[in-house]
Design an enzyme around this catalytic site. Structure first.
Site: not given
Length: 533
Positions: A15, A184
């Protein structure tokens, strides 16, 4: 020009959030249940990266005790407003439930690797938030989670303006975009009069990707590009799989880059397995005639080698840590001298055993990231276990349902069954000091091999990882001796089992003593060597 080789951050570094501040590029990555919380790396040339620090204090109260495996701190987003760094992230306390039981926080710092302000909780619609700065205004972007029966857990992207001083909401929350496919991790930028939403699409596994939408107004409506910016869902042969969760950054000379996560799978009889977890990669980006971002090499598959518009700036090799700082990591709390002491015996680490390996509260484990498919770890340990509840040794760790360990411990005399008689295991009395090789997966714990060793002197333990095989060994009188057969290292991966897994394999040392929490073990000479190829 500089040629970078992906992944640029290897091993468990998912991430990534990339930001440029002056001549430096910074990347923040997820830490989940591990400390240090929110590691930050920096680079001048995008090819050579160094650890710059972490967001100390990101865990409220300095603890993530009780959070589930692969819970904790998800997807930090790093930003720079010209004066301060900002980071926003979510602490997830339930995994796989409708609510996630999460809290979103914001913290700031003048230096990315320096002292961060005490985190403040903000509107917590969902996980993977981001900040957007424009004209002195501050916006919080987030996934909207609809936890109701029949609701969608990924119910669209929302934006809320925050007061820069109080971080309280200003006005209403705006729904920017909903989509049939899971989206997302929103990031927002402005270019040529357009607001661009950069979205993680399809979930963080094999279907992952990056999708872009745009609007003339920040609050929408947003129109999706008709093709992904980045994905590998259509081709298992691409060496960098699971490509997704992207962020666009502009260089000083007006060129563009995309940071994203990726994974390098092993191909095993059980399928593709990513033992190294999700890693950080960077791509070069151009803009097409219609104003959409595209990978410079064409298509939507990530490249391994990428030319970037920087001057090479190699870094000296990182020195081994003199304390328990990076690259050491610990579970759910920072290392503390009460259980991980470097002063009691100079040159050694003394671990005090606490809970067992399946605890979510007090695990005495120090570990480092495995960054390549070929690796070797070794350490010398000295300890005097006197009951079967005491053990210390070398461990390959993913989580409490996926680990392999070679431990110095106590067991009954040869031929005598296990009867729980720990009170009989005193030095010189009945019982043996042994090395026990243990394999743990979702079906339970199995003792694979037992080797009796003398207790009077330290013993060196080691493990060699070659792809999906892990072979443990110990050294006696200068001779390396195997313990048991090769074990399946590929079970220590994101992709084994049915539960969600988001981290990566680690190698380290641990100790346990759930009865008295008084047993100690001394370790020296820990070495983890990871070899590309």
């Amino acid at each position: 020009m500089t040629v970078l080789h992906n992944p640029v951050l290897r091993g468990f570094a998912p991430d990534p959030s990339l930001v440029r501040a002056g001549d430096w590029y910074y990347v923040a990555t997820s830490s989940f249940e591990w400390f240090p919380t929110v590691p930050v790396h920096r680079s001048r040339d995008l090819a050579h990266w160094e650890y710059a620090g972490h967001v100390e204090g990101a865990a409220p109260g300095g603890s993530l005790a009780g959070v589930p495996d692969s819970g904790g701190i998800w997807a930090p987003s790093l930003s720079w407003d010209g004066e301060r760094f900002w980071v926003t992230y979510t602490v997830v306390r339930s995994v796989g439930t409708p609510y996630f039981d999460l809290d979103t926080y914001v913290s700031t710092a003048t230096e990315a690797g320096g002292e961060w302000s005490t985190p403040r909780r903000v509107a917590s619609h969902g996980f993977d938030p981001a900040m957007f700065h424009e004209g002195g205004r501050l916006w919080l972007l987030n996934l909207q989670n609809d936890h109701r029966p029949g609701g969608r857990r990924f119910a669209g992207i929302v934006a809320t303006e925050l007061d820069r001083d109080t971080l309280s909401p200003v006005g209403k929350t705006h729904l920017l975009l909903q989509h049939d496919r899971l989206i997302e991790g929103p990031k927002l930028l402005r270019r040529d009069g357009w607001y661009y939403l950069v979205l993680a699409e399809g979930g963080t596994g094999w279907e992952h990707g990056v999708r872009v939408a745009r609007s003339r107004e920040l609050t929408g409506p947003y129109a999706l590009d008709d093709r992904p910016l980045l994905t590998t869902r259509d081709d298992e042969s691409v060496p960098l799989q699971k490509a997704g969760h992207g962020e666009l950054v502009e260089t000083p000379d007006g060129q563009w880059l995309l940071s994203h996560l990726t994974a390098r799978p092993l191909h095993t009889p059980g399928g593709r397995r990513c033992t190294l977890g999700r890693e950080t990669a960077i791509q070069a980006v151009t803009w097409d005639a219609e104003g959409w971002p595209r990978l410079r090499q064409g298509g939507w598959h990530p490249a391994v080698d990428v030319d970037v518009p920087t001057r090479p700036h190699p870094l000296p090799p990182a020195a081994p840590p003199e304390d328990l700082s990076w690259p050491w990591s610990t579970l759910r709390e920072a290392p503390d001298p009460s259980w991980a002491d470097t002063t009691a015996r100079p040159g050694w680490i003394r671990l005090r055993g606490r809970h067992g390996p399946e605890s979510r509260w007090a695990t005495s484990l120090l570990a480092q990231r495995v960054t390549e498919h070929h690796a070797e770890a070794e350490v010398t340990v000295e300890a005097r276990p006197v009951t079967f509840t005491q053990a210390a040794g070398l461990v390959l760790w993913y989580n409490p349902e996926a680990y392999l360990s070679l431990d110095l411990t106590w067991t009954e005399p040869e031929g005598e069954p296990q009867r729980g008689q720990q009170w009989r295991g005193t030095p010189g009395a009945e019982g043996r000091t042994v090395l026990g090789l243990v394999e743990r997966d979702e079906e339970g714990t199995r003792q694979v091999a037992v080797v009796e060793v003398p207790v009077e002197k330290p013993v060196t333990l080691g493990v060699t990882v070659e792809g999906a095989d892990a072979r443990f060994w110990y050294v006696r009188d200068g001779v390396r001796t195997a313990v048991g057969a090769a074990l399946d290292f590929s079970r220590l991966s994101d992709d084994h089992g049915s539960r969600l897994r988001f981290t990566g394999a680690m190698a380290g040392i641990h100790a346990r003593d759930p009865v008295d929490a008084a047993f100690t073990a001394d370790f020296t000479g820990f070495r983890l060597t990871c070899t590309p190829g």
